[in-house]
Design an enzyme around this catalytic site. Sequence first.
Site, PDB file in Angstrom:
ATOM      1  N   GLY A 173      22.880 -33.442 -23.728  1.00 26.41           N
ATOM      2  CA  GLY A 173      23.037 -33.965 -25.086  1.00 26.41           C
ATOM      3  C   GLY A 173      21.841 -33.689 -25.971  1.00 26.41           C
ATOM      4  O   GLY A 173      21.097 -32.732 -25.761  1.00 26.41           O
ATOM      5  N   GLU A 205      33.535 -30.334 -21.503  1.00 23.99           N
ATOM      6  CA  GLU A 205      32.507 -31.283 -21.077  1.00 23.99           C
ATOM      7  C   GLU A 205      31.167 -30.894 -21.695  1.00 23.99           C
ATOM      8  O   GLU A 205      30.674 -29.776 -21.495  1.00 23.99           O
ATOM      9  CB  GLU A 205      32.384 -31.286 -19.555  1.00 23.99           C
ATOM     10  N   LEU A 206      30.559 -31.791 -22.441  1.00 20.32           N
ATOM     11  CA  LEU A 206      29.318 -31.489 -23.142  1.00 20.32           C
ATOM     12  C   LEU A 206      28.232 -31.039 -22.169  1.00 20.32           C
ATOM     13  O   LEU A 206      27.866 -31.770 -21.242  1.00 20.32           O
ATOM     14  CB  LEU A 206      28.846 -32.730 -23.915  1.00 20.32           C
ATOM     15  N   ASP A 207      27.726 -29.822 -22.381  1.00 20.33           N
ATOM     16  CA  ASP A 207      26.664 -29.238 -21.555  1.00 20.33           C
ATOM     17  C   ASP A 207      27.025 -29.242 -20.068  1.00 20.33           C
ATOM     18  O   ASP A 207      26.146 -29.287 -19.209  1.00 20.33           O
ATOM     19  CB  ASP A 207      25.338 -29.987 -21.762  1.00 20.33           C
ATOM     20  N   GLY A 208      28.333 -29.172 -19.779  1.00 17.25           N
ATOM     21  CA  GLY A 208      28.780 -29.263 -18.393  1.00 17.25           C
ATOM     22  C   GLY A 208      29.501 -28.037 -17.882  1.00 17.25           C
ATOM     23  O   GLY A 208      30.068 -28.072 -16.793  1.00 17.25           O
TER      24      GLY A 208
END
Length: 298
Positions: free
Chosen positions: A215, A240-243
């Site tokens: 994040g 998925e955020l930064d996933g």
Amino acid sequence: MKPIPAKASKTDEIKKNRARMLISCPDGPGIVAAVSRFLSEQGANIVQSDQYTMDPEGGMFFIRIEFDLPDILSHIEKLKQDFQAVADQFQMNWSVHLAGQKKRLAIFVSKEDHCLLELLWQWHAGDLYADIAMVISNHEDMRELVESFEIPYHYIPVTADTKAEAERKHLEIIDEDVDTLILARYMQIVSPQFLKHYPNRIINIHHSFLPAFVGGKPYAQAHNRGVKLIGATAHYVTEELDGGPIIEQDVERVSHRDNVDDLKRIGRHIERIVLARAVSWHVEDRILVHENKTIVFI
């Protein structure tokens, strides 16, 4: 400012009759022999082969083969058609890419220029074998820099209220002219609707060693945690955020004497190198994605 054109790559002649085959399939005997035999029967010469098996974990097999075939442009479609029988036999997920056919990139950037500059420098030097079709930004700051390379620059502001409209404009500008999108410190979250157009073809640079400090403001998070190593991560973008699947990472040692600005300064160097590596490996067809992991043949 005088325009700076890209240099002609010395490898163009080598790549003229070269192709790359990427394969993932359940592991088992005879895969390499079947692929090699097929290419030999086509008159192709294998110049490089890399393979990896997950057995016993999942039992998946991955292979990347580079081969030369005279007058390949005239034969590539038939080769693809004929290979389907081999692929069906081994339940392969496969693709073939012409090495001499440069991928076309759209680079997204906000206000920080270090990752963009690294890509422009490597492209100009002929070290990044791709065409930069355009740069898109939510700020005007990079226009003069980008246009000095004779690359089109598109300014599309983004707010919470205009995000959907901005992404519609992005897709309209990109159309079918671009293979891969590069988020070179583009400080906007991409919507799931947008992602559907470019599965495993959007590369982001995140300024931390994921999965740590996901994040916003990761350097502040790292400073508050008192870390002794900071890093950067290039990954494919997913919902998925930064996933998304990680392509490349690197780290640098820091100490208690470094404040947040020091971490940002040190981090900029890591970010630009990590992103440039990831983009280079992607355009050279060195990456296979399996679930949320990558197999990178380097």
